[in-house]
Design a protein around this motif. Sequence first.
Motif, PDB file in Angstrom:
ATOM      1  N   GLY A   1       0.834  -1.187   0.000  1.00  0.00           N
ATOM      2  CA  GLY A   1       0.000   0.000   0.000  1.00  0.00           C
ATOM      3  C   GLY A   1       0.874   1.244   0.000  1.00  0.00           C
ATOM      4  N   HIS A   2       0.477   2.241  -0.774  1.00  0.00           N
ATOM      5  CA  HIS A   2       1.285   3.451  -0.874  1.00  0.00           C
ATOM      6  C   HIS A   2       0.386   4.678  -0.914  1.00  0.00           C
ATOM      7  CE1 HIS A   2       3.728   6.630  -2.852  1.00  0.00           C
ATOM      8  NE2 HIS A   2       4.652   6.139  -2.064  1.00  0.00           N
ATOM      9  N   VAL A   3       0.816   5.723  -0.183  1.00  0.00           N
ATOM     10  CA  VAL A   3       0.124   7.005  -0.195  1.00  0.00           C
ATOM     11  C   VAL A   3       1.102   8.059  -0.694  1.00  0.00           C
ATOM     12  CG1 VAL A   3      -0.973   8.799   1.210  1.00  0.00           C
ATOM     13  CG2 VAL A   3      -1.436   6.383   1.680  1.00  0.00           C
ATOM     14  N   LEU A   4       0.660   8.832  -1.666  1.00  0.00           N
ATOM     15  CA  LEU A   4       1.426   9.954  -2.194  1.00  0.00           C
ATOM     16  C   LEU A   4       0.699  11.227  -1.774  1.00  0.00           C
ATOM     17  CD1 LEU A   4       3.703  11.116  -3.811  1.00  0.00           C
ATOM     18  CD2 LEU A   4       2.534  10.464  -5.912  1.00  0.00           C
ATOM     19  N   LEU A   5       1.316  11.949  -0.835  1.00  0.00           N
ATOM     20  CA  LEU A   5       0.667  13.079  -0.183  1.00  0.00           C
ATOM     21  C   LEU A   5       1.292  14.387  -0.646  1.00  0.00           C
ATOM     22  CD1 LEU A   5      -0.262  13.269   3.566  1.00  0.00           C
ATOM     23  CD2 LEU A   5       1.013  15.142   2.551  1.00  0.00           C
ATOM     24  N   LEU A   6       0.463  15.365  -0.950  1.00  0.00           N
ATOM     25  CA  LEU A   6       0.931  16.681  -1.378  1.00  0.00           C
ATOM     26  C   LEU A   6       0.258  17.748  -0.526  1.00  0.00           C
ATOM     27  CD1 LEU A   6       2.427  18.503  -3.541  1.00  0.00           C
ATOM     28  CD2 LEU A   6       0.222  18.588  -4.705  1.00  0.00           C
ATOM     29  N   THR A   7       1.066  18.690  -0.013  1.00  0.00           N
ATOM     30  CA  THR A   7       0.498  19.783   0.770  1.00  0.00           C
ATOM     31  C   THR A   7       1.275  21.069   0.542  1.00  0.00           C
ATOM     32  OG1 THR A   7      -0.153  20.487   3.007  1.00  0.00           O
ATOM     33  CG2 THR A   7       1.905  19.263   2.812  1.00  0.00           C
ATOM     34  N   ASP A   8       0.583  22.184   0.739  1.00  0.00           N
ATOM     35  CA  ASP A   8       1.249  23.483   0.643  1.00  0.00           C
ATOM     36  C   ASP A   8       1.232  24.216   1.973  1.00  0.00           C
ATOM     37  OD1 ASP A   8      -1.416  24.379   0.891  1.00  0.00           O
ATOM     38  OD2 ASP A   8      -1.012  26.138  -0.351  1.00  0.00           O
ATOM     39  N   GLY A   9       0.736  23.545   3.030  1.00  0.00           N
ATOM     40  CA  GLY A   9       0.601  24.255   4.301  1.00  0.00           C
ATOM     41  C   GLY A   9       0.908  23.407   5.506  1.00  0.00           C
ATOM     42  N   LYS A  10       0.787  24.019   6.653  1.00  0.00           N
ATOM     43  CA  LYS A  10       1.047  23.348   7.928  1.00  0.00           C
ATOM     44  C   LYS A  10      -0.238  22.686   8.422  1.00  0.00           C
ATOM     45  CE  LYS A  10       4.662  26.654   9.222  1.00  0.00           C
ATOM     46  NZ  LYS A  10       4.636  27.377   7.943  1.00  0.00           N
ATOM     47  N   ASN A  11      -0.071  21.745   9.329  1.00  0.00           N
ATOM     48  CA  ASN A  11      -1.183  20.945   9.831  1.00  0.00           C
ATOM     49  C   ASN A  11      -1.929  21.723  10.913  1.00  0.00           C
ATOM     50  OD1 ASN A  11      -2.708  18.558  10.000  1.00  0.00           O
ATOM     51  ND2 ASN A  11      -1.469  17.806  11.702  1.00  0.00           N
ATOM     52  N   GLU A  12      -2.655  22.767  10.500  1.00  0.00           N
ATOM     53  CA  GLU A  12      -3.224  23.723  11.444  1.00  0.00           C
ATOM     54  C   GLU A  12      -4.438  23.201  12.207  1.00  0.00           C
ATOM     55  OE1 GLU A  12      -4.371  27.134   9.208  1.00  0.00           O
ATOM     56  OE2 GLU A  12      -5.675  26.011   7.839  1.00  0.00           O
ATOM     57  N   HIS A  13      -5.111  22.172  11.691  1.00  0.00           N
ATOM     58  CA  HIS A  13      -6.289  21.623  12.366  1.00  0.00           C
ATOM     59  C   HIS A  13      -5.989  20.258  13.001  1.00  0.00           C
ATOM     60  CE1 HIS A  13      -8.274  24.662   9.799  1.00  0.00           C
ATOM     61  NE2 HIS A  13      -9.170  24.696  10.778  1.00  0.00           N
ATOM     62  N   ASP A  14      -4.794  20.138  13.553  1.00  0.00           N
ATOM     63  CA  ASP A  14      -4.371  18.852  14.116  1.00  0.00           C
ATOM     64  C   ASP A  14      -5.287  18.404  15.256  1.00  0.00           C
ATOM     65  OD1 ASP A  14      -2.186  16.735  14.228  1.00  0.00           O
ATOM     66  OD2 ASP A  14      -2.114  17.482  16.290  1.00  0.00           O
TER      67      ASP A  14
END
Length: 494
Positions: A158-171
């Motif tokens: 299993g593989h996840v390819l994750l893309l983000t432009d920001g910080k994890n503000e709603h952790d």
Amino acid sequence: MVETGAPQAGGTAGQATVGLEVSQWKYLSGEVSDPQMHAILSVRVDGAEGGGPVLAQVLALDCSGSMTWPPEKLHAAQEAAVAAIRELPDGTPFAVVRGNERGTMAYPGTPSMAHASHETRERAERAVYGLVAGGGTCIGAWLDLARRLLTEQGAPIGHVLLLTDGKNEHDAQMPLAGVLQECAGRFVCDAWGIGDGWDARELLGITRRLHGSASSVREEEALPMEYEKLVSRLLTKTVPELAISVTPMPGAEVRYLKQVFPTEAELTPEDGTERIEGSERFVTRAWGDETRRYQLCLSADPAGHPRREDLQLAVVAVEVPGAQETRLPTPQPCLVHWTDNPALSRHTDAQVEHFEQHQRLGEAVAAATDAHRRGERDIAEHQLGRAAQLARAMGADEQLARLARLARIDDASAGRVTLRPDVTAVDFEHLITASSHSSYGPASGTGSEPGGTADVTATGGSRGAAVPCPVCSHKAPAAARFCPSCGHRFGAGP
């Protein structure tokens, strides 16, 4: 240095061959408190290709409000996702997750995975191009949905390819730490930063826990090609897992085993380590034809053991669970030689020293980043100078070139640099992700492209050539400072 158990050559078609090498400096002083033995384990898999893809792929795209500006950012993310989908062979399970303060399905429309075909790829492309950005960022929610999708699918890799432009503000809505605990050992995750608001160490925390790599792009238009290359490499991985077991002798204990090449990855009990008759068993994920290197740390107790002779401290073995057609290497020993001679005990194995220098380089880059965030440019400059000094000592010219984007390097050997006036916060984030991809040079002069699976020639040239010791004629790496056989210090004359 001890190198044993080189990979066997000439495996039959369709039969994977696993090789194991142990590199260490066996001499320890019995007079120091808490003596520790460090070794580098090189594990290589050959002949793993040819069995067909065993991959299930989830693409997690950041669709928070910050992705709307500049407009090219969301468009690049959509183009990259489509490029990855087009690379998937027929029959490959896949899904696209839309990420903001929640994780929701972009394709298919229900919490399930489609199987790649001409029709499903076209539908997925339309869904991706129809994505609209808005909302916040909760990466834990994206990964939790990906975990549920991949668990129900049950594919070998299993593989996840994750893309983000920001910080994890709603952790707080779904804490990332707890989600990573649930995801560890279930899939591999590679993460990419885009734009100028993401946090490199946040991405590294994810990928090191989930045995992937963190990368970034400065120019949005470069992202689709990077996605294509990454998925192409993923499709060569046909060995779902490989286990490394370490059996310490009485009086010895395993302190840790961690992956140090091509990127750092945590190997913890939660990731599949278990005790079987005194052995520590570490499970690693998703192998193709590639080499990975691990740093093993063992504690040792000299009490009651003879001096001035080789003793077995631990035995290292490799297995591929469930793979009947895999040729496995012979288990290899880690040795210890208790000595009263400080000329022997003060040395370090060349490979161990290389990877420890790389770790110190990463720490210097992180310290420079923190100082720059606080507005302490003089401290940031000092730490970048320390990083340049380490990179020069390692022969890491590529890393020096990256450092040169942030600072003018006046004298790398002395650590004298001048921070460039136009450097920005995101420049440091790019440097952190690039620094997380380690090089390998002491014995072979090879390195790896970020996220790559095959060794490639690195800058360093003849660093990998073997030279004979003038005293005992034993061959040693050209970069070695002393003979691994007799301890003679090179450059000191015969």
